[in-house]
Scaffold this motif. Sequence first.
Motif, PDB file in Angstrom:
ATOM      1  N   SER A 262      14.906 -11.489  -6.740  1.00 57.38           N
ATOM      2  CA  SER A 262      15.007 -12.649  -5.867  1.00 57.38           C
ATOM      3  C   SER A 262      14.977 -12.138  -4.431  1.00 57.38           C
ATOM      4  CB  SER A 262      16.311 -13.399  -6.137  1.00 57.38           C
ATOM      5  OG  SER A 262      16.420 -14.508  -5.276  1.00 57.38           O
ATOM      6  N   VAL A 263      14.062 -12.674  -3.637  1.00 56.19           N
ATOM      7  CA  VAL A 263      13.881 -12.190  -2.266  1.00 56.19           C
ATOM      8  C   VAL A 263      13.616 -13.385  -1.354  1.00 56.19           C
ATOM      9  CG1 VAL A 263      11.421 -11.763  -2.598  1.00 56.19           C
ATOM     10  CG2 VAL A 263      12.646 -10.489  -0.857  1.00 56.19           C
ATOM     11  N   THR A 264      14.117 -13.306  -0.129  1.00 58.52           N
ATOM     12  CA  THR A 264      13.851 -14.387   0.819  1.00 58.52           C
ATOM     13  C   THR A 264      12.468 -14.204   1.417  1.00 58.52           C
ATOM     14  OG1 THR A 264      14.755 -13.244   2.735  1.00 58.52           O
ATOM     15  CG2 THR A 264      16.310 -14.556   1.419  1.00 58.52           C
ATOM     16  N   GLU A 265      11.921 -15.280   1.908  1.00 57.36           N
ATOM     17  CA  GLU A 265      10.612 -15.231   2.541  1.00 57.36           C
ATOM     18  C   GLU A 265      10.634 -14.302   3.749  1.00 57.36           C
ATOM     19  OE1 GLU A 265       7.207 -18.387   4.056  1.00 57.36           O
ATOM     20  OE2 GLU A 265       9.258 -19.082   3.816  1.00 57.36           O
ATOM     21  N   ALA A 266      11.704 -14.335   4.516  1.00 57.93           N
ATOM     22  CA  ALA A 266      11.804 -13.501   5.715  1.00 57.93           C
ATOM     23  C   ALA A 266      11.832 -12.012   5.364  1.00 57.93           C
ATOM     24  CB  ALA A 266      13.056 -13.874   6.508  1.00 57.93           C
ATOM     25  N   VAL A 267      12.596 -11.637   4.352  1.00 63.33           N
ATOM     26  CA  VAL A 267      12.678 -10.233   3.942  1.00 63.33           C
ATOM     27  C   VAL A 267      11.332  -9.756   3.418  1.00 63.33           C
ATOM     28  CG1 VAL A 267      13.674  -8.690   2.189  1.00 63.33           C
ATOM     29  CG2 VAL A 267      15.152 -10.210   3.506  1.00 63.33           C
ATOM     30  N   LEU A 268      10.678 -10.584   2.626  1.00 59.27           N
ATOM     31  CA  LEU A 268       9.380 -10.218   2.081  1.00 59.27           C
ATOM     32  C   LEU A 268       8.334 -10.091   3.189  1.00 59.27           C
ATOM     33  CD1 LEU A 268       7.842  -9.573  -0.471  1.00 59.27           C
ATOM     34  CD2 LEU A 268       7.371 -12.006  -0.718  1.00 59.27           C
ATOM     35  N   ASP A 269       8.314 -11.023   4.118  1.00 55.85           N
ATOM     36  CA  ASP A 269       7.379 -10.962   5.240  1.00 55.85           C
ATOM     37  C   ASP A 269       7.586  -9.689   6.062  1.00 55.85           C
ATOM     38  OD1 ASP A 269       6.225 -13.354   4.495  1.00 55.85           O
ATOM     39  OD2 ASP A 269       7.236 -14.545   6.036  1.00 55.85           O
ATOM     40  N   GLU A 270       8.838  -9.335   6.318  1.00 49.07           N
ATOM     41  CA  GLU A 270       9.153  -8.130   7.087  1.00 49.07           C
ATOM     42  C   GLU A 270       8.692  -6.873   6.326  1.00 49.07           C
ATOM     43  OE1 GLU A 270      10.307  -5.586  10.036  1.00 49.07           O
ATOM     44  OE2 GLU A 270      10.164  -7.761  10.164  1.00 49.07           O
ATOM     45  N   ALA A 271       8.941  -6.818   5.034  1.00 49.96           N
ATOM     46  CA  ALA A 271       8.535  -5.670   4.232  1.00 49.96           C
ATOM     47  C   ALA A 271       7.017  -5.513   4.218  1.00 49.96           C
ATOM     48  CB  ALA A 271       9.074  -5.791   2.823  1.00 49.96           C
ATOM     49  N   LEU A 272       6.297  -6.621   4.088  1.00 51.29           N
ATOM     50  CA  LEU A 272       4.837  -6.577   4.094  1.00 51.29           C
ATOM     51  C   LEU A 272       4.303  -6.159   5.464  1.00 51.29           C
ATOM     52  CD1 LEU A 272       4.096  -9.719   1.932  1.00 51.29           C
ATOM     53  CD2 LEU A 272       3.567  -7.359   1.326  1.00 51.29           C
ATOM     54  N   LEU A 273       4.948  -6.611   6.531  1.00 54.31           N
ATOM     55  CA  LEU A 273       4.551  -6.224   7.883  1.00 54.31           C
ATOM     56  C   LEU A 273       4.745  -4.722   8.089  1.00 54.31           C
ATOM     57  CD1 LEU A 273       3.559  -7.186  10.666  1.00 54.31           C
ATOM     58  CD2 LEU A 273       5.947  -7.537  11.285  1.00 54.31           C
ATOM     59  N   GLN A 274       5.880  -4.201   7.666  1.00 53.53           N
ATOM     60  CA  GLN A 274       6.146  -2.772   7.783  1.00 53.53           C
ATOM     61  C   GLN A 274       5.143  -1.964   6.961  1.00 53.53           C
ATOM     62  OE1 GLN A 274      10.215  -2.014   6.727  1.00 53.53           O
ATOM     63  NE2 GLN A 274      11.013  -2.892   8.622  1.00 53.53           N
ATOM     64  N   ASP A 275       4.752  -2.483   5.820  1.00 50.98           N
ATOM     65  CA  ASP A 275       3.805  -1.790   4.952  1.00 50.98           C
ATOM     66  C   ASP A 275       2.427  -1.670   5.618  1.00 50.98           C
ATOM     67  OD1 ASP A 275       3.087  -0.684   2.260  1.00 50.98           O
ATOM     68  OD2 ASP A 275       1.725  -2.407   2.279  1.00 50.98           O
TER      69      ASP A 275
ATOM     70  N   ARG B   9      11.972 -24.589  -0.324  1.00 50.71           N
ATOM     71  CA  ARG B   9      11.862 -23.414  -1.190  1.00 50.71           C
ATOM     72  C   ARG B   9      13.253 -23.059  -1.694  1.00 50.71           C
ATOM     73  NH1 ARG B   9       8.370 -18.142   0.195  1.00 50.71           N
ATOM     74  NH2 ARG B   9       6.868 -19.814   0.412  1.00 50.71           N
ATOM     75  N   ARG B  10      13.404 -23.019  -2.993  1.00 53.16           N
ATOM     76  CA  ARG B  10      14.722 -22.711  -3.534  1.00 53.16           C
ATOM     77  C   ARG B  10      14.794 -21.346  -4.193  1.00 53.16           C
ATOM     78  NH1 ARG B  10      15.423 -24.306  -9.141  1.00 53.16           N
ATOM     79  NH2 ARG B  10      13.434 -25.057  -9.896  1.00 53.16           N
ATOM     80  N   LEU B  11      13.636 -20.765  -4.538  1.00 51.67           N
ATOM     81  CA  LEU B  11      13.648 -19.467  -5.185  1.00 51.67           C
ATOM     82  C   LEU B  11      12.312 -18.766  -4.993  1.00 51.67           C
ATOM     83  CD1 LEU B  11      15.080 -17.476  -7.178  1.00 51.67           C
ATOM     84  CD2 LEU B  11      14.002 -18.757  -9.015  1.00 51.67           C
ATOM     85  N   THR B  12      12.373 -17.504  -4.630  1.00 53.62           N
ATOM     86  CA  THR B  12      11.184 -16.664  -4.563  1.00 53.62           C
ATOM     87  C   THR B  12      11.473 -15.431  -5.395  1.00 53.62           C
ATOM     88  OG1 THR B  12      10.664 -17.429  -2.332  1.00 53.62           O
ATOM     89  CG2 THR B  12       9.592 -15.413  -3.068  1.00 53.62           C
TER      90      THR B  12
ATOM     91  N   ARG C 260       0.812  -1.213   0.000  1.00 56.15           N
ATOM     92  CA  ARG C 260       0.000   0.000   0.000  1.00 56.15           C
ATOM     93  C   ARG C 260       0.848   1.265   0.000  1.00 56.15           C
ATOM     94  NH1 ARG C 260      -3.509  -1.009   4.985  1.00 56.15           N
ATOM     95  NH2 ARG C 260      -2.308  -2.886   5.284  1.00 56.15           N
ATOM     96  N   ASN C 261       2.124   1.108   0.322  1.00 52.41           N
ATOM     97  CA  ASN C 261       3.046   2.247   0.382  1.00 52.41           C
ATOM     98  C   ASN C 261       4.279   1.932  -0.466  1.00 52.41           C
ATOM     99  OD1 ASN C 261       1.619   3.739   2.637  1.00 52.41           O
ATOM    100  ND2 ASN C 261       2.015   1.778   3.624  1.00 52.41           N
ATOM    101  N   ALA C 262       5.032   2.973  -0.799  1.00 49.34           N
ATOM    102  CA  ALA C 262       6.295   2.768  -1.503  1.00 49.34           C
ATOM    103  C   ALA C 262       7.190   1.873  -0.642  1.00 49.34           C
ATOM    104  CB  ALA C 262       6.971   4.102  -1.772  1.00 49.34           C
ATOM    105  N   PHE C 263       8.010   1.049  -1.274  1.00 43.60           N
ATOM    106  CA  PHE C 263       8.847   0.104  -0.530  1.00 43.60           C
ATOM    107  C   PHE C 263      10.201  -0.055  -1.208  1.00 43.60           C
ATOM    108  CE2 PHE C 263       6.542  -2.174  -3.738  1.00 43.60           C
ATOM    109  CZ  PHE C 263       7.450  -3.098  -4.249  1.00 43.60           C
ATOM    110  N   LEU C 264      11.162  -0.533  -0.449  1.00 42.12           N
ATOM    111  CA  LEU C 264      12.510  -0.770  -0.941  1.00 42.12           C
ATOM    112  C   LEU C 264      12.972  -2.124  -0.421  1.00 42.12           C
ATOM    113  CD1 LEU C 264      14.924   0.495  -2.481  1.00 42.12           C
ATOM    114  CD2 LEU C 264      15.729   1.346  -0.287  1.00 42.12           C
ATOM    115  N   LEU C 265      13.294  -3.026  -1.327  1.00 38.10           N
ATOM    116  CA  LEU C 265      13.794  -4.350  -0.976  1.00 38.10           C
ATOM    117  C   LEU C 265      15.266  -4.451  -1.343  1.00 38.10           C
ATOM    118  CD1 LEU C 265      10.858  -6.539  -2.353  1.00 38.10           C
ATOM    119  CD2 LEU C 265      11.295  -5.927   0.022  1.00 38.10           C
ATOM    120  N   PRO C 266      16.013  -5.358  -0.720  1.00 43.76           N
ATOM    121  CA  PRO C 266      17.408  -5.535  -1.105  1.00 43.76           C
ATOM    122  C   PRO C 266      17.518  -5.798  -2.613  1.00 43.76           C
ATOM    123  CG  PRO C 266      16.923  -6.807   0.866  1.00 43.76           C
ATOM    124  CD  PRO C 266      15.612  -6.277   0.354  1.00 43.76           C
TER     125      PRO C 266
END
Length: 79
Positions: A64-77, A48-51, A13-19
């Motif tokens: 390419s993003v890990t499940e943990a990084v994606l979950d954290e980004a979505l939580l922050q959003d 899981r070998r690739l997301t 819902r907001n702008a985001f920045l991933l590794p």
Amino acid sequence: MDSRTSFKKITFRNAFLLPGMEKPHAPGIFDLQVDEEPLDVMWEAYHRRLTLMLTYGSRVEALSVTEAVLDEALLQDQQ
């Protein structure tokens, strides 16, 4: 057992920045592709070998993003 690929939609819902991103991405709905390979055990299990998160805009990117990084980004959003 064969490897498997699943797809789902995720929403920011907001702008985001991933590794791996050079600059923040605008909010929106994005495709997520998850590739898993079977484990060699007596029951059905996968590793899981690739997301990949596909972003759209002036160009299409596959990040390419890990499940943990994606979950954290979505939580922050959501906050």
